[in-house]
Design an enzyme around this catalytic site. Structure first.
Site, PDB file in Angstrom:
ATOM      1  N   ASP A  21       0.831  -1.211   0.000  1.00  0.00           N
ATOM      2  CA  ASP A  21       0.000   0.000   0.000  1.00  0.00           C
ATOM      3  C   ASP A  21       0.869   1.267   0.000  1.00  0.00           C
ATOM      4  OD1 ASP A  21      -2.328   1.429  -0.035  1.00  0.00           O
ATOM      5  OD2 ASP A  21      -2.830   1.105   2.078  1.00  0.00           O
ATOM      6  N   ASN A  69     -11.099  -2.355  -5.419  1.00  0.00           N
ATOM      7  CA  ASN A  69     -10.310  -1.427  -6.244  1.00  0.00           C
ATOM      8  C   ASN A  69     -10.973  -1.106  -7.589  1.00  0.00           C
ATOM      9  OD1 ASN A  69      -7.161  -2.773  -5.024  1.00  0.00           O
ATOM     10  ND2 ASN A  69      -8.162  -0.889  -4.412  1.00  0.00           N
TER      11      ASN A  69
HETATM   12  C1  IPE Z   1      -5.569  -2.729  -0.275  1.00  0.00           C
HETATM   13  O1  IPE Z   1      -5.155  -1.421  -0.487  1.00  0.00           O
HETATM   14  C2  IPE Z   1      -5.568  -3.477  -1.580  1.00  0.00           C
HETATM   15  C3  IPE Z   1      -4.265  -3.673  -2.222  1.00  0.00           C
HETATM   16  C4  IPE Z   1      -3.116  -3.407  -1.678  1.00  0.00           C
HETATM   17  C5  IPE Z   1      -4.326  -4.232  -3.532  1.00  0.00           C
HETATM   18  P1  IPE Z   1      -6.214  -0.230  -0.624  1.00  0.00           P
HETATM   19  O2  IPE Z   1      -5.420   1.022  -0.706  1.00  0.00           O
HETATM   20  O3  IPE Z   1      -7.153  -0.502  -1.716  1.00  0.00           O
HETATM   21  O4  IPE Z   1      -6.973  -0.358   0.767  1.00  0.00           O
HETATM   22  P2  IPE Z   1      -7.949   0.676   1.514  1.00  0.00           P
HETATM   23  O5  IPE Z   1      -9.087   0.948   0.591  1.00  0.00           O
HETATM   24  O6  IPE Z   1      -7.170   1.908   1.806  1.00  0.00           O
HETATM   25  O7  IPE Z   1      -8.369  -0.038   2.754  1.00  0.00           O
HETATM   26  C1  IPE Z   2      -1.517   0.227  -3.361  1.00  0.00           C
HETATM   27  O1  IPE Z   2      -1.283   1.590  -3.408  1.00  0.00           O
HETATM   28  C2  IPE Z   2      -1.720  -0.391  -4.728  1.00  0.00           C
HETATM   29  C3  IPE Z   2      -3.097  -0.807  -5.019  1.00  0.00           C
HETATM   30  C4  IPE Z   2      -4.100  -0.767  -4.207  1.00  0.00           C
HETATM   31  C5  IPE Z   2      -3.339  -1.309  -6.351  1.00  0.00           C
HETATM   32  P1  IPE Z   2      -2.490   2.638  -3.411  1.00  0.00           P
HETATM   33  O2  IPE Z   2      -2.843   2.922  -4.838  1.00  0.00           O
HETATM   34  O3  IPE Z   2      -3.586   2.169  -2.577  1.00  0.00           O
HETATM   35  O4  IPE Z   2      -1.787   3.912  -2.774  1.00  0.00           O
HETATM   36  P2  IPE Z   2      -2.427   4.932  -1.743  1.00  0.00           P
HETATM   37  O5  IPE Z   2      -2.967   4.145  -0.605  1.00  0.00           O
HETATM   38  O6  IPE Z   2      -3.500   5.681  -2.481  1.00  0.00           O
HETATM   39  O7  IPE Z   2      -1.286   5.816  -1.355  1.00  0.00           O
HETATM   40 MG    MG Z   3      -4.058   2.429  -0.616  1.00  0.00          MG
END
Ligand code: IPE
Ligand code: IPE
Ligand code: MG
Length: 249
Positions: A21, A69
Site C-alpha cells: 500500500d 479497487n
Molecule cells: C488494499 O489497499 C488493496 C491492495 C493493496 C491491492 P487499498 O489502498 O485498496 O486499501 P484501503 O481501501 O485503503 O483499505
Molecule cells: C496500493 O497503493 C496499490 C493498489 C491498491 C493497487 P495505493 O494505490 O492504494 O496507494 P495509496 O494508498 O493511495 O497511497
Molecule cells: Mg491504498
C-alpha cells in the site's frame, strides 16, 4: 552485520503475505500521477521477491488488486490492468530463470480477457518450478472467497456427498483459493494503514502483523529482512502461556 545475516534462516516464515500500500501517496510526494507510483511499485515487488529467495521464504502472497479497487477512477483501473499484463509478460523469463512459480488467488473470471490469459500463461510456464511460490491476489476479496466456500459446502451437503458432521476446519480450508498453501505466519502492510482491507480473513487467524510507515515504492529487500527479524523476536503462543512455549522450543 547485514539484516540478512542477522536472520535465523531456520526460523523464517514459510509464508509471508503483503498488503502493498502507498503507491498513490508516494507518487503525490514526487509530484507525479498515481500510475507512476504503481510503476515504481513493481520494482519493490522484484526486490521483495529476491529478498524472499535469500531469506528462505517459500510462499509470498502479494495483494495486487482487491475487488473494491474496481471503484477507483477508470483511468487508474485501466492503467493497473495494463501494468499487470506488461509486467507479467516481461518477467516470465526471469521468473523461470529464478525457479519461481507464479499463481493467482482471486476471481480471475472478472479480469479483462488479456489479463486473465497472461496470468494463465505465466502459471503454465512456471508451474514446474520448485523455488519460491509467488501468489498474486488479483480481483481478490476474502468475503467473496468465504462465500464461495460456504456455497460449495452447502451444495455438497445438498447432494449428499458431505454430511454436516464432516465439515471440519480442514474441509473448509480446502474450499478456499489458498488450498494446499500453508497459512501466512507473517502479514506485512506498508504505508502506515492499520487495517486488513478484505485480505485473507480465514488464513490470518494466527498470523503475526507487521505494520510500517514506509510507502510501497520505498519498500526494499532490507525492509523485508527487518520485518522478518521483528517476527523472529516475537513469541507465538497460540493461546498457551509463555512457560509452555519455552518447554517445547
Ligand atoms: C488494499 O489497499 C488493496 C491492495 C493493496 C491491492 P487499498 O489502498 O485498496 O486499501 P484501503 O481501501 O485503503 O483499505
Ligand atoms: C496500493 O497503493 C496499490 C493498489 C491498491 C493497487 P495505493 O494505490 O492504494 O496507494 P495509496 O494508498 O493511495 O497511497
Ligand atoms: Mg491504498
Amino acid at each position: 552485520m547485514s539484516a540478512l545475516e542477522k536472520i535465523d534462516i531456520n526460523n523464517t516464515p514459510e509464508h509471508i503475505a503483503i498488503i502493498m500500500d502507498g503507491n498513490g501517496r508516494w507518487a503525490k510526494q514526487q509530484g507525479e500521477d498515481r500510475l507512476f507510483g504503481h510503476n515504481i511499485g513493481v520494482e519493490s515487488v522484484r526486490e521483495v521477491l529476491k529478498g524472499a529467495q535469500q531469506a528462505n521464504v517459500k510462499y509470498l502472497t502479494l495483494y495486487a488488486f482487491s475487488t473494491e479497487n474496481w471503484n477507483r477512477p477508470k483511468e487508474e483501473v485501466e492503467g493497473l490492468m495494463n501494468l499487470l499484463v506488461h509486467t507479467i509478460s516481461n518477467e516470465v523469463e526471469e521468473l523461470n530463470k529464478n525457479n519461481v512459480c507464479i499463481s493467482t488467488i482471486g476471481n480471475l473470471d472478472g479480469l479483462p480477457g488479456d489479463c486473465k490469459a497472461e496470468m494463465q500463461n505465466a502459471y503454465e510456464q512456471t508451474k514446474k518450478n520448485t523455488g519460491v511460490q509467488l501468489i498474486l491476489a488479483l480481483n481478490y476479496s476474502a468475503k467473496w472467497e468465504l462465500m464461495n466456500a460456504v456455497k460449495s459446502i452447502a451444495n455438497k451437503v445438498k447432494e449428499n456427498s458431505l454430511t454436516i458432521n464432516e465439515i471440519t476446519e480442514q474441509v473448509f480450508a480446502d474450499e478456499l483459493t489458498t488450498k494446499n498453501i500453508p497459512d501466512p505466519e507473517l502479514l506485512i502492510r506498508t504505508s502506515g494503514e492499520h487495517r486488513v482491507s478484505n485480505f485473507l480473513l480465514w488464513q490470518i487467524a494466527y498470523s503475526e502483523f507487521y505494520f510500517t510507515e514506509i510507502l510501497w515504492p520505498d519498500f526494499k529487500r532490507d525492509n523485508l529482512y527487518e520485518a522478518i527479524l521483528d517476527y523472529q523476536s516475537r513469541e507465538r503462543r497460540f493461546g498457551m502461556v509463555s512457560e509452555q512455549i519455552e518447554k517445547t522450543s
